[in-house]
Write a protein that holds these residues in place. Structure first.
Motif, PDB file in Angstrom:
ATOM      1  N   VAL A 189      -1.623   5.932   4.802  1.00 33.13           N
ATOM      2  CA  VAL A 189      -1.998   7.028   3.891  1.00 33.13           C
ATOM      3  C   VAL A 189      -1.004   7.049   2.731  1.00 33.13           C
ATOM      4  O   VAL A 189      -1.392   7.125   1.561  1.00 33.13           O
ATOM      5  CB  VAL A 189      -2.031   8.390   4.632  1.00 33.13           C
ATOM      6  N   LEU A 190       0.283   6.924   3.038  1.00 31.43           N
ATOM      7  CA  LEU A 190       1.286   6.920   1.968  1.00 31.43           C
ATOM      8  C   LEU A 190       1.006   5.785   0.980  1.00 31.43           C
ATOM      9  O   LEU A 190       1.016   5.993  -0.244  1.00 31.43           O
ATOM     10  CB  LEU A 190       2.693   6.777   2.582  1.00 31.43           C
ATOM     11  N   GLY A 191       0.766   4.582   1.491  1.00 31.54           N
ATOM     12  CA  GLY A 191       0.514   3.433   0.619  1.00 31.54           C
ATOM     13  C   GLY A 191      -0.681   3.682  -0.297  1.00 31.54           C
ATOM     14  O   GLY A 191      -0.619   3.439  -1.506  1.00 31.54           O
ATOM     15  N   LEU A 213      -1.946   6.569  -1.237  1.00 30.19           N
ATOM     16  CA  LEU A 213      -1.681   7.652  -2.200  1.00 30.19           C
ATOM     17  C   LEU A 213      -0.721   7.175  -3.301  1.00 30.19           C
ATOM     18  O   LEU A 213      -0.854   7.576  -4.464  1.00 30.19           O
ATOM     19  CB  LEU A 213      -1.120   8.892  -1.484  1.00 30.19           C
ATOM     20  N   LEU A 214       0.205   6.296  -2.952  1.00 36.66           N
ATOM     21  CA  LEU A 214       1.121   5.770  -3.981  1.00 36.66           C
ATOM     22  C   LEU A 214       0.354   4.880  -4.963  1.00 36.66           C
ATOM     23  O   LEU A 214       0.543   4.974  -6.178  1.00 36.66           O
ATOM     24  CB  LEU A 214       2.269   4.991  -3.331  1.00 36.66           C
ATOM     25  N   LEU A 215      -0.520   4.021  -4.428  1.00 32.12           N
ATOM     26  CA  LEU A 215      -1.307   3.158  -5.331  1.00 32.12           C
ATOM     27  C   LEU A 215      -2.156   4.003  -6.273  1.00 32.12           C
ATOM     28  O   LEU A 215      -2.258   3.715  -7.463  1.00 32.12           O
ATOM     29  CB  LEU A 215      -2.205   2.212  -4.533  1.00 32.12           C
ATOM     30  N   ASP A 216      -2.734   5.089  -5.724  1.00 33.57           N
ATOM     31  CA  ASP A 216      -3.512   6.031  -6.534  1.00 33.57           C
ATOM     32  C   ASP A 216      -2.706   6.548  -7.713  1.00 33.57           C
ATOM     33  O   ASP A 216      -3.264   6.851  -8.775  1.00 33.57           O
ATOM     34  CB  ASP A 216      -3.809   7.275  -5.681  1.00 33.57           C
ATOM     35  N   ARG A 217      -1.406   6.709  -7.487  1.00 31.83           N
ATOM     36  CA  ARG A 217      -0.527   7.274  -8.524  1.00 31.83           C
ATOM     37  C   ARG A 217       0.125   6.190  -9.383  1.00 31.83           C
ATOM     38  O   ARG A 217       1.046   6.465 -10.132  1.00 31.83           O
ATOM     39  CB  ARG A 217       0.569   8.115  -7.841  1.00 31.83           C
ATOM     40  N   GLY A 218      -0.331   4.961  -9.190  1.00 28.49           N
ATOM     41  CA  GLY A 218       0.189   3.862 -10.011  1.00 28.49           C
ATOM     42  C   GLY A 218       1.562   3.388  -9.592  1.00 28.49           C
ATOM     43  O   GLY A 218       2.276   2.758 -10.391  1.00 28.49           O
ATOM     44  N   ILE A 219       1.968   3.665  -8.352  1.00 28.75           N
ATOM     45  CA  ILE A 219       3.304   3.245  -7.890  1.00 28.75           C
ATOM     46  C   ILE A 219       3.148   2.025  -6.985  1.00 28.75           C
ATOM     47  O   ILE A 219       2.384   2.050  -6.020  1.00 28.75           O
ATOM     48  CB  ILE A 219       4.003   4.402  -7.159  1.00 28.75           C
ATOM     49  N   ASP A 220       3.862   0.950  -7.315  1.00 23.51           N
ATOM     50  CA  ASP A 220       3.694  -0.271  -6.523  1.00 23.51           C
ATOM     51  C   ASP A 220       4.474  -0.170  -5.217  1.00 23.51           C
ATOM     52  O   ASP A 220       5.536   0.455  -5.145  1.00 23.51           O
ATOM     53  CB  ASP A 220       4.114  -1.520  -7.315  1.00 23.51           C
ATOM     54  N   VAL A 256       4.919  -2.154  -1.002  1.00 24.61           N
ATOM     55  CA  VAL A 256       4.549  -3.200  -0.058  1.00 24.61           C
ATOM     56  C   VAL A 256       4.709  -2.598   1.342  1.00 24.61           C
ATOM     57  O   VAL A 256       5.641  -1.828   1.588  1.00 24.61           O
ATOM     58  CB  VAL A 256       5.408  -4.470  -0.256  1.00 24.61           C
ATOM     59  N   ILE A 257       3.756  -2.897   2.223  1.00 23.62           N
ATOM     60  CA  ILE A 257       3.861  -2.416   3.609  1.00 23.62           C
ATOM     61  C   ILE A 257       4.273  -3.584   4.500  1.00 23.62           C
ATOM     62  O   ILE A 257       3.652  -4.658   4.453  1.00 23.62           O
ATOM     63  CB  ILE A 257       2.514  -1.833   4.110  1.00 23.62           C
ATOM     64  N   LEU A 258       5.323  -3.370   5.298  1.00 26.22           N
ATOM     65  CA  LEU A 258       5.754  -4.369   6.283  1.00 26.22           C
ATOM     66  C   LEU A 258       5.290  -3.891   7.647  1.00 26.22           C
ATOM     67  O   LEU A 258       5.600  -2.764   8.050  1.00 26.22           O
ATOM     68  CB  LEU A 258       7.288  -4.488   6.281  1.00 26.22           C
ATOM     69  N   GLU A 259       4.550  -4.710   8.360  1.00 23.97           N
ATOM     70  CA  GLU A 259       4.031  -4.323   9.681  1.00 23.97           C
ATOM     71  C   GLU A 259       4.353  -5.443  10.667  1.00 23.97           C
ATOM     72  O   GLU A 259       4.000  -6.595  10.421  1.00 23.97           O
ATOM     73  CB  GLU A 259       2.527  -4.059   9.597  1.00 23.97           C
ATOM     74  N   ARG A 260       4.980  -5.075  11.780  1.00 28.76           N
ATOM     75  CA  ARG A 260       5.462  -6.134  12.672  1.00 28.76           C
ATOM     76  C   ARG A 260       4.336  -6.811  13.469  1.00 28.76           C
ATOM     77  O   ARG A 260       4.467  -7.944  13.884  1.00 28.76           O
ATOM     78  CB  ARG A 260       6.519  -5.583  13.626  1.00 28.76           C
ATOM     79  N   ARG A 261       3.221  -6.102  13.652  1.00 29.22           N
ATOM     80  CA  ARG A 261       2.165  -6.712  14.465  1.00 29.22           C
ATOM     81  C   ARG A 261       1.101  -7.356  13.585  1.00 29.22           C
ATOM     82  O   ARG A 261       1.118  -7.203  12.372  1.00 29.22           O
ATOM     83  CB  ARG A 261       1.566  -5.652  15.373  1.00 29.22           C
ATOM     84  N   ASP A 262       0.181  -8.106  14.244  1.00 23.65           N
ATOM     85  CA  ASP A 262      -0.862  -8.714  13.419  1.00 23.65           C
ATOM     86  C   ASP A 262      -1.977  -7.686  13.160  1.00 23.65           C
ATOM     87  O   ASP A 262      -2.024  -6.620  13.787  1.00 23.65           O
ATOM     88  CB  ASP A 262      -1.381 -10.027  14.028  1.00 23.65           C
ATOM     89  N   ARG A 263      -2.844  -8.031  12.244  1.00 19.02           N
ATOM     90  CA  ARG A 263      -3.864  -7.065  11.795  1.00 19.02           C
ATOM     91  C   ARG A 263      -4.777  -6.646  12.942  1.00 19.02           C
ATOM     92  O   ARG A 263      -5.085  -5.451  13.091  1.00 19.02           O
ATOM     93  CB  ARG A 263      -4.665  -7.683  10.643  1.00 19.02           C
ATOM     94  N   ALA A 264      -5.170  -7.604  13.790  1.00 18.91           N
ATOM     95  CA  ALA A 264      -6.099  -7.269  14.877  1.00 18.91           C
ATOM     96  C   ALA A 264      -5.450  -6.262  15.830  1.00 18.91           C
ATOM     97  O   ALA A 264      -6.105  -5.326  16.307  1.00 18.91           O
ATOM     98  CB  ALA A 264      -6.501  -8.538  15.623  1.00 18.91           C
ATOM     99  N   ARG A 318      -8.277  -3.113  -0.986  1.00 21.49           N
ATOM    100  CA  ARG A 318      -9.234  -3.054  -2.108  1.00 21.49           C
ATOM    101  C   ARG A 318      -8.557  -2.525  -3.377  1.00 21.49           C
ATOM    102  O   ARG A 318      -8.874  -2.935  -4.488  1.00 21.49           O
ATOM    103  CB  ARG A 318     -10.418  -2.153  -1.717  1.00 21.49           C
ATOM    104  N   ARG A 319      -7.583  -1.629  -3.179  1.00 20.19           N
ATOM    105  CA  ARG A 319      -6.873  -1.069  -4.350  1.00 20.19           C
ATOM    106  C   ARG A 319      -5.783  -2.007  -4.866  1.00 20.19           C
ATOM    107  O   ARG A 319      -5.002  -1.646  -5.749  1.00 20.19           O
ATOM    108  CB  ARG A 319      -6.243   0.282  -3.966  1.00 20.19           C
ATOM    109  N   GLY A 320      -5.668  -3.185  -4.251  1.00 19.32           N
ATOM    110  CA  GLY A 320      -4.690  -4.169  -4.731  1.00 19.32           C
ATOM    111  C   GLY A 320      -3.343  -4.086  -4.027  1.00 19.32           C
ATOM    112  O   GLY A 320      -2.368  -4.708  -4.466  1.00 19.32           O
ATOM    113  N   GLY A 321      -3.256  -3.337  -2.919  1.00 22.05           N
ATOM    114  CA  GLY A 321      -1.976  -3.211  -2.204  1.00 22.05           C
ATOM    115  C   GLY A 321      -1.644  -4.452  -1.384  1.00 22.05           C
ATOM    116  O   GLY A 321      -2.534  -5.239  -1.046  1.00 22.05           O
TER     117      GLY A 321
END
Ligand SMILES: Cc1cc2nc3c(=O)[nH]c(=O)nc-3n(C[C@H](O)[C@H](O)[C@H](O)COP(=O)(O)OP(=O)(O)OC[C@H]3O[C@@H](n4cnc5c(N)ncnc54)[C@H](O)[C@@H]3O)c2cc1C
Length: 394
Positions: free
Chosen positions: A19-21, A23-30, A32-40, A118-121
């Motif tokens: 949600v933070l990511g 909302l930040l993209l919405d506000r034009g703030i770049d 990056v999200i680091l996630e230790r697990r895989d997408r699945a 989709r928002r380019g994050g």
């Protein structure tokens, strides 16, 4: 060696980080999200299911609610059972209550990831953050995150959204932030079954053998909870034992059978709560379970994560887009009263659902209070309004 600096490095792709990511993209703030697990693994992790009206409003305002509005189900009642019968509490009817939307957390996470991309994050799956540089919680000019087996990632701020065992919390506590905590002394076996819900509503059953809960998830999946002894292992609970215990505590002989299905998942959750006295400092700010863990007895955790992500996005926008740090300075004061109110209600629910075991005088006294509370909830309009306001509010 560090990669290029971004506005915000977010650690963790759970509800808070995603949600933070977004909302930040919405506000034009770049960011990056680091996630230790895989997408699945991230998209398959079943946990919460009850979204408060405030959470739905935040998600809708930011274009993140298409899935939950299309597939979520609205609930406005819950059911209580005990050896004194059952009653339905229509919290939606109280002027103070609002509906819940039932939507599995993993589906929300899936929607949030799709929309963020989709928002380019940018999300780096399989990127485990090992450490947030200790000075980030002090006077550092930037936040630096060390990634296992990779280059450091730096940002003007770091958002620790990495859950209650995360490194963001560890960096803050190492810097002197204190924690208030409580062990509720109770554990739940959390079971997910491939069967449609058996009740129209959430069901809470009080029983001398311990609490049992029924929560709808989808038309084909239901979550059940069974209070179990601390230290029990999921393997101690065969499917037979689970269904027998659910039938006993939910009093199916009196109120009708449960719909059976294969057990998809079982896990033991020890009910514990804690709150950091301040959810951030310097370059490092926390949201969600990282800032405080709340026992699942009132289904507040994911909702607090969304609330904090919303408040933190606003504060970070002030600092990054307008050079105004007052939002960050106020973040703790904005969050904590609402966090503590949720904890107070969750603690109250825990007292309602879990009677003390045993036959000693004190245990009998505790159980009698539990039933007095239930009876008051059944009969007192004032008590029902208190319940409605706090059960659905955040
Ligand atoms: C059985 C159960 C039922 C629940 N039911 C409800 C409910 O009905 N309603 C409700 O509101 N809440 C409920 N909750 C609580 C809710 O699920 C949590 O509060 C919510 O997931 C918190 O979101 P979060 O983003 O803060 O943390 P998480 O969802 O824990 O996400 C943190 C993410 O960070 C990642 N991560 C951790 N460490 C690192 C690292 N070092 N580097 C990179 N990534 C890292 C993790 O892999 C994870 O993806 C329930 C919880 C449980 C266990």
């Amino acid at each position: 060696m560090a990669t290029a600096q971004v506005g915000v490095v977010i650690v963790g792709a759970g509800p808070a980080g995603l949600v933070l990511g977004n909302l930040l993209l919405d506000r034009g703030i770049d960011c990056v999200i680091l996630e230790r697990r895989d997408r699945a693994a991230v998209e398959g992790r079943a946990r919460a299911g009850f979204l408060a009206a405030h959470s739905v409003r935040v998600l809708t305002e930011h274009g993140l609610s298409a899935g939950l509005l299309a597939r979520g189900k609205t609930h406005t009642t819950c059911l209580f059972r005990s050896d004194r019968g059952e009653f339905t509490l229509d919290y939606g009817k109280s002027g103070l209550g609002e509906p819940h939307t039932v939507y599995p957390q993993q589906e929300l996470v899936r929607d949030l990831i799709a929309e963020y991309l989709r928002r380019g994050g940018e999300i780096r799956f399989g990127a485990e953050a090992e450490e947030v540089a200790g000075e980030a919680a002090g006077e550092a000019a930037e936040g630096r995150v060390r990634v296992r087996g990779g280059a450091d990632v730096t940002g003007r701020y770091v958002a620790g959204c990495d859950g209650h065992r995360g490194i963001g919390r560890a960096a803050l506590t190492a810097h002197g932030t204190r924690t208030a905590r409580r062990d509720h002394g109770v554990s739940w076996l959390a079971v997910l079954v491939a069967a449609p819900p058996s009740l129209e509503a959430v069901g809470y059953a009080l029983h001398e053998r311990g609490f049992a809960g029924h929560m709808a998830r989808t038309a084909a999946v239901t979550r059940y909870y069974l209070q179990c002894p601390r230290g029990t292992a999921p393997a101690d609970w065969s499917e037979d034992r689970i269904w027998t215990e659910l039938a006993t505590r939910l009093r199916t002989a009196e109120f009708g059978p449960l719909r059976h299905g294969a057990v998809l998942e079982k896990a033991v959750v020890d009910l514990r709560s804690d709150v950091l006295e301040s959810p951030g400092a310097g370059r490092l700010w926390l949201a969600g379970d990282a800032a405080g863990l709340i026992s699942p007895s009132a289904a507040k955790g994911a909702n607090l994560a969304i609330l904090q992500a919303e408040l933190l996005a606003r504060a970070l926008e002030g600092a990054l887009a307008h050079g105004d740090g007052t939002g960050l300075a106020r973040y703790a004061a904005d969050c904590l009263p609402r966090v503590w109110r949720a904890h107070e209600f969750s603690h109250w629910m825990s007292g309602l659902l879990h009677g003390p075991a045993g036959e000693e005088d004190e245990a009998r006294y505790g159980r009698a209070l539990q039933y007095a509370r239930l009876e008051s909830l059944r009969t007192s309009r004032t008590h029902q309004d208190f319940f409605a306001e706090n059960y659905t509010g955040i």
